[in-house]
Design a protein around this motif. Sequence first.
Motif, PDB file in Angstrom:
ATOM      1  N   GLY A   1       0.788  -1.279  -0.276  1.00  0.00           N
ATOM      2  CA  GLY A   1      -0.085   0.035  -0.087  1.00  0.00           C
ATOM      3  C   GLY A   1       0.835   1.244   0.146  1.00  0.00           C
ATOM      4  O   GLY A   1       0.229   2.404  -0.019  1.00  0.00           O
ATOM      5  N   ALA A   2       2.106   1.266  -0.209  1.00  0.00           N
ATOM      6  CA  ALA A   2       2.981   2.394  -0.059  1.00  0.00           C
ATOM      7  C   ALA A   2       3.053   3.358  -1.317  1.00  0.00           C
ATOM      8  O   ALA A   2       2.578   2.717  -2.208  1.00  0.00           O
ATOM      9  CB  ALA A   2       4.623   2.033   0.154  1.00  0.00           C
ATOM     10  N   THR A   3       3.316   4.206  -0.892  1.00  0.00           N
ATOM     11  CA  THR A   3       3.531   5.630  -2.000  1.00  0.00           C
ATOM     12  C   THR A   3       4.803   5.919  -2.192  1.00  0.00           C
ATOM     13  O   THR A   3       5.675   6.143  -1.229  1.00  0.00           O
ATOM     14  CB  THR A   3       2.627   6.798  -1.543  1.00  0.00           C
ATOM     15  N   VAL A   4       5.108   6.342  -3.382  1.00  0.00           N
ATOM     16  CA  VAL A   4       6.505   7.042  -3.664  1.00  0.00           C
ATOM     17  C   VAL A   4       6.329   8.138  -4.235  1.00  0.00           C
ATOM     18  O   VAL A   4       5.723   8.474  -5.439  1.00  0.00           O
ATOM     19  CB  VAL A   4       7.378   6.080  -4.371  1.00  0.00           C
TER      20      VAL A   4
ATOM     21  N   GLY B   1      13.266   9.684  -4.759  1.00  0.00           N
ATOM     22  CA  GLY B   1      12.034   9.254  -4.365  1.00  0.00           C
ATOM     23  C   GLY B   1      11.871   8.802  -2.980  1.00  0.00           C
ATOM     24  O   GLY B   1      12.459   7.867  -2.280  1.00  0.00           O
ATOM     25  N   LYS B   2      10.952   9.429  -2.038  1.00  0.00           N
ATOM     26  CA  LYS B   2      10.714   9.117  -0.744  1.00  0.00           C
ATOM     27  C   LYS B   2       9.478   8.203  -0.818  1.00  0.00           C
ATOM     28  O   LYS B   2       8.271   8.559  -1.262  1.00  0.00           O
ATOM     29  CB  LYS B   2      10.225  10.677   0.106  1.00  0.00           C
ATOM     30  N   ILE B   3       9.621   7.116  -0.109  1.00  0.00           N
ATOM     31  CA  ILE B   3       8.455   6.041   0.234  1.00  0.00           C
ATOM     32  C   ILE B   3       7.825   6.298   1.585  1.00  0.00           C
ATOM     33  O   ILE B   3       8.487   6.324   2.505  1.00  0.00           O
ATOM     34  CB  ILE B   3       9.290   4.771   0.069  1.00  0.00           C
ATOM     35  N   MET B   4       6.630   6.290   1.514  1.00  0.00           N
ATOM     36  CA  MET B   4       5.734   6.695   2.681  1.00  0.00           C
ATOM     37  C   MET B   4       4.590   5.501   2.530  1.00  0.00           C
ATOM     38  O   MET B   4       4.129   5.428   1.549  1.00  0.00           O
ATOM     39  CB  MET B   4       5.278   8.101   2.939  1.00  0.00           C
ATOM     40  N   LEU B   5       4.087   5.253   3.732  1.00  0.00           N
ATOM     41  CA  LEU B   5       3.006   4.278   3.760  1.00  0.00           C
ATOM     42  C   LEU B   5       1.889   5.246   4.902  1.00  0.00           C
ATOM     43  O   LEU B   5       1.877   5.826   5.925  1.00  0.00           O
ATOM     44  CB  LEU B   5       3.391   3.086   4.743  1.00  0.00           C
TER      45      LEU B   5
END
Length: 257
Positions: A51-54, A67-71
């Motif tokens: 479900g993570a976003t970059v 690119g920062k990966i966040m959930l």
Amino acid sequence: MSRIDDAMVAATMRGYDRNNLYAFVATVIGSEQATRLMDMYRVGTSKHWQGATVFWQISSDGNVRGGKIMLYDPLCGHRVQEPFPHINWVHSVLRLPDFKLTQCFFGEHLLPYIRDKPVAIVESEKTAILATHYLPQYLWLATGGKCSCLNREAIQALQGRDVILVPDLNATDDWRKKLNLFEESGIKVTLFEQLEQMATDEQREQGLDIADFLIAERTPHGILEQMMQRNPALRQLVETLQLELVSIKEVKPSESS
């Protein structure tokens, strides 16, 4: 200066059906607008966490800086902090050798294409995306952190633009200290302080930002999307019959019922 290949960005620009941030934004403004804004800001889907976003940071000259990966929680849209803060960087996950991260504003790649609007800067990438829907008279960028990118090198991309800083609650004083950087670089800047002035103590304690106030009232398409996420059969019905939303009205039960 290190950069990431454009093909890697393109490979992430899909899979929004399993992207928690997309799911939340869609419940706020509808899936069509959510898709448009994710594409506009080059927001991708990551497999690092389910479900993570970059959030790709692409400079005004088109170089992908990182690119920062966040959930995010798909229901409330808050960052997942337990059992640990879910944040990482693409170059760290891929263990790219000798990669040196030089951050730029999230959304900076839009500067050469949107020249007729003043630039509004917030902290959160999610906030920049949502504010673009509600306040499209501005070009919204994000620092990606409390004061990230508010440095002499990064703000050079804003030369020739009128800039308004829109800090989160409790960050106004810190951002006020950055005004000199803009002024010394010849960039016209103002600080939006009204949010701090109108907020309640509880809202300050929560550290709300402008997006929290903007989304207090959800759009009809956002409400429909929320209903379809809760009931997949409704989505199938809408898509099969090609139904179009006309309006949504709140029905209050009568006193006698």
